[in-house]
Write a protein that holds these residues in place. Structure first.
Motif, mmCIF file in Angstrom:
data_model
loop_
_atom_site.group_PDB
_atom_site.id
_atom_site.type_symbol
_atom_site.label_atom_id
_atom_site.label_comp_id
_atom_site.label_asym_id
_atom_site.label_seq_id
_atom_site.Cartn_x
_atom_site.Cartn_y
_atom_site.Cartn_z
ATOM 1 N N GLN A 44 0.698 -0.765 -0.157
ATOM 2 C CA GLN A 44 -0.254 0.043 0.397
ATOM 3 C C GLN A 44 0.923 1.543 0.377
ATOM 4 O OE1 GLN A 44 -2.389 -0.573 3.622
ATOM 5 N NE2 GLN A 44 -3.977 -1.569 2.166
ATOM 6 N N LEU A 45 2.537 1.222 0.981
ATOM 7 C CA LEU A 45 3.352 2.319 0.924
ATOM 8 C C LEU A 45 3.496 2.504 -0.574
ATOM 9 C CD1 LEU A 45 4.707 1.692 4.215
ATOM 10 C CD2 LEU A 45 3.246 3.934 3.864
ATOM 11 N N LEU A 46 3.702 1.362 -0.790
ATOM 12 C CA LEU A 46 4.644 1.993 -2.372
ATOM 13 C C LEU A 46 3.683 2.293 -3.800
ATOM 14 C CD1 LEU A 46 6.982 0.796 -4.218
ATOM 15 C CD2 LEU A 46 5.894 -1.599 -4.728
ATOM 16 N N HIS A 47 2.297 1.586 -3.210
ATOM 17 C CA HIS A 47 0.931 2.717 -4.550
ATOM 18 C C HIS A 47 0.942 3.148 -4.237
ATOM 19 C CE1 HIS A 47 -2.045 2.136 -7.111
ATOM 20 N NE2 HIS A 47 -2.996 2.720 -5.905
ATOM 21 N N ARG A 48 1.131 3.907 -3.107
ATOM 22 C CA ARG A 48 0.625 5.664 -2.182
ATOM 23 C C ARG A 48 2.057 5.778 -3.027
ATOM 24 N NH1 ARG A 48 0.262 5.905 3.211
ATOM 25 N NH2 ARG A 48 -1.377 4.802 3.062
ATOM 26 N N ARG A 49 2.774 6.270 -2.952
ATOM 27 C CA ARG A 49 4.078 6.371 -3.495
ATOM 28 C C ARG A 49 4.375 7.064 -4.513
ATOM 29 N NH1 ARG A 49 10.331 6.927 -2.629
ATOM 30 N NH2 ARG A 49 10.935 8.145 -3.555
ATOM 31 N N ALA A 50 3.905 5.925 -5.467
ATOM 32 C CA ALA A 50 3.607 5.444 -6.768
ATOM 33 C C ALA A 50 2.807 6.483 -7.388
ATOM 34 C CB ALA A 50 3.342 3.796 -7.638
#
Length: 94
Positions: A44-50
């Motif tokens: 989820q953090l990776l997706h938010r950052r992207a």
């Protein structure tokens, strides 16, 4: 590696033992329960950052290198003006 199981997928990765131990400590600090919750939170953090990177790129493209306007109610930072919250003043103590 990803395998499909109906409407979900299983993703796997090998990580070092030391990093795994750190992640377990992080999970406790964040109230996450087990590896699945850790991996879901990380993704989820990776997706938010992207998503943030895509939005920033869209703004940059839209304004074509010009400085975008500030949001309503946000004043520009003026380095020449003294900071009203600086009780010592720009020159320091008297």
């Amino acid at each position: 590696m990803a395998t499909s199981t109906g409407t979900t997928e299983v993703w796997q990765a090998r990580i070092g033992r030391g990093f795994a131990e750190q992640l377990q400590q992080d999970a406790v600090a964040l109230g996450l329960d087990g590896r699945t919750d850790i991996v879901k939170a990380a993704l989820q953090l990776l997706h938010r950052r992207a998503a943030e990177e895509r939005m920033a790129g869209s703004v940059e493209t839209f304004y074509a290198g010009a400085t975008p306007p500030l949001p309503i109610g946000v004043l520009p930072d003026d380095a020449d003006e003294p900071d009203p919250n600086d009780v010592m003043g720009a020159s320091g103590p008297a």
